[in-house]
Motif scaffolding. Structure first.
Motif, PDB file in Angstrom:
ATOM      1  N   ASP A  94       0.824  -1.119   0.145  1.00 33.59           N
ATOM      2  CA  ASP A  94       0.008   0.120  -0.136  1.00 33.59           C
ATOM      3  C   ASP A  94       1.041   1.409   0.101  1.00 33.59           C
ATOM      4  O   ASP A  94       2.108   1.220  -0.048  1.00 33.59           O
ATOM      5  N   ALA A  95       0.323   2.439   0.332  1.00 33.20           N
ATOM      6  CA  ALA A  95       0.949   3.638   0.103  1.00 33.20           C
ATOM      7  C   ALA A  95       2.116   3.788   1.111  1.00 33.20           C
ATOM      8  O   ALA A  95       2.999   4.695   0.869  1.00 33.20           O
ATOM      9  N   GLY A 154       2.842   9.867  -4.016  1.00 34.04           N
ATOM     10  CA  GLY A 154       1.540   8.841  -3.917  1.00 34.04           C
ATOM     11  C   GLY A 154       0.624   9.031  -5.052  1.00 34.04           C
ATOM     12  O   GLY A 154       0.912   9.912  -6.201  1.00 34.04           O
ATOM     13  N   ARG A 164      -6.895   6.866  -5.951  1.00 37.15           N
ATOM     14  CA  ARG A 164      -5.648   7.798  -5.145  1.00 37.15           C
ATOM     15  C   ARG A 164      -4.739   6.667  -4.250  1.00 37.15           C
ATOM     16  O   ARG A 164      -3.517   6.644  -4.330  1.00 37.15           O
ATOM     17  N   THR A 165      -5.407   5.765  -3.534  1.00 40.69           N
ATOM     18  CA  THR A 165      -4.733   4.928  -2.557  1.00 40.69           C
ATOM     19  C   THR A 165      -4.018   3.758  -3.220  1.00 40.69           C
ATOM     20  O   THR A 165      -3.765   2.801  -2.564  1.00 40.69           O
ATOM     21  N   ARG A 166      -4.318   3.545  -4.669  1.00 39.39           N
ATOM     22  CA  ARG A 166      -3.867   2.257  -5.226  1.00 39.39           C
ATOM     23  C   ARG A 166      -2.713   2.260  -5.930  1.00 39.39           C
ATOM     24  O   ARG A 166      -2.361   1.199  -6.792  1.00 39.39           O
TER      25      ARG A 166
END
Ligand code: PMP
Length: 371
Positions: A314-315, A330, A337-339
């Motif tokens: 993950d981030a 990021g 956004r988080t991927r």
């Protein structure tokens, strides 16, 4: 430990010569050396943009967003119909700017990582009342997607529609032939492939675009108005000091140096260096099993890589890469956004394989490190 390497999609690592040109006590905007650097930078912009003699370069203090606002506010007024080619976060921003100007917006959407086809754009241009302008993002920094501006500019030209390209993450790195393609505005900012610190908004406007400003019913804000700025740019290009609003003099000195470096081997070589850098990074990502966000090879930008996190990552990876001495970015596109994460490889770093390899090594070690 030495300072980490800045490999986000802007600001970026800058060359020693640009750093030196920038790092001096602020020169006055009427000093001969500033007048010379300003005039020379405007001439060099025409060569980097591959723009004709009748096109007008503008250099003003601001960022890419300022350049976007300037383009929109000088071309579009209340009730004008505009078509927006959407490829991510920054085309969303352009759409919102056009909405605030009271334009009637026809937006063509795409899934994150994809881009609307020229056929879809042609269809939309031909539907409804005649559009005043077509807006597209050359490279959308939120997805790493590059559109091919040539067919879009041609579609617009054939219909006497103005074409505007946001080149903030592209200009000076990705091929753009303003005059040959008949594009009307190509805009950028200093902190991306132009290779300067942040602080300058840069754009070149065609004669057609300048005429459209003359035809606007309501004038744009003064600080963005081409009619205010054009005589200033013409004066500096003629090597005469001039004043409307104070230019960012340190950055103007650096701009002339940076553009000079870009043109030293010719603009074609600069494009080729970015293509080579992108290829080097793509091979490295492939080896590491990292997949790009852009859904087709021809959509992959030369200036940055947007990469999905592998399963189980993950981030926090971005922090682990920083611990290995490299700053990457990021995600930015709100839908994903988080991927995923983003790595810039433009400007000075694109000409320095050791910086690219150090970045790949940091990503490799970041992936291998325990969370
Ligand atoms: N357009 C694109 C494609 C960008 O990448 C950016 C900045 N990342 C902008 C516009 C906005 O530029 P700025 O942040 O310099 O205002």
């Amino acid at each position: 430990m030495s300072r980490p390497l800045l490999m986000i999609p802007g600001p970026i690592e800058i060359s020693p010569a640009v750093l030196e040109a920038f790092s001096q006590p602020p020169p006055g905007h009427l000093e001969a050396r500033v007048v010379e650097a300003f005039g020379s930078a405007l001439e060099r912009m025409r060569r980097v943009w591959l723009a004709g003699g009748s096109a007008q370069p503008f250099v003003v203090a601001g960022s890419g967003t300022t350049a976007m606002d300037m383009a929109a506010a000088n071309l579009v007024g209340r009730g004008d119909r505009v078509v927006v080619v959407k490829t991510g976060y920054f085309s969303d921003r352009m759409e919102e700017m056009l909405r605030r100007l009271g334009a009637t917006i026809d937006a063509i959407d795409a899934e994150p990582g994809d881009a609307p086809s020229p056929e879809a754009v042609a269809e939309r241009l031909d539907a409804g009342p005649k559009a005043k302008a077509l807006f597209a993002t050359h490279v959308d920094t939120s997805t790493g997607v590059r559109v091919d501006p040539a067919p879009l500019a041609a579609l617009a030209r054939a219909r006497e529609v103005l074409s505007v390209f946001d080149g903030v993450c592209a200009t000076g790195a990705e091929r753009f032939e303003m005059e040959a393609w008949g594009a009307d505005v190509y805009l950028t900012a200093s902190q991306k492939a132009i290779g300067l610190p942040p602080g300058l908004a840069l754009l070149v406007a065609s004669e057609r675009a300048l005429a459209a400003r003359e035809g606007l019913a309501a004038a744009p804000p003064m600080s963005l108005d081409w009619l205010q700025w054009r005589p200033i740019m013409q004066a500096y290009e003629a090597r005469r000091p001039s004043y409307f609003a104070t230019p960012a003099t340190n950055l103007v000195m650096a701009l002339d140096t940076g553009l000079g470096e870009m043109l030293a081997g010719g603009i074609e070589e600069r494009f080729a260096a970015h293509e080579r850098a992108a290829e080097r990074m793509r091979r490295a990502w492939d080896d590491l099993g990292l997949r790009p966000v852009p859904v087709r090879r021809e959509l992959l930008a030369w200036t940055l890589s947007a990469l999905w996190f592998p399963d189980g990552v993950d981030a926090a990876l971005v922090g682990r890469i920083l611990r290995e001495g490299v700053i990457v970015a990021g995600g930015l596109h709100p839908a994903i956004r988080t991927r995923y994460f983003r790595v810039g490889h433009m400007g000075y770093a694109a000409t320095r394989p050791e910086m690219l390899d150090r970045t790949v090594d940091a990503v490799r070690r970041g992936l291998a490190a325990k969370p």
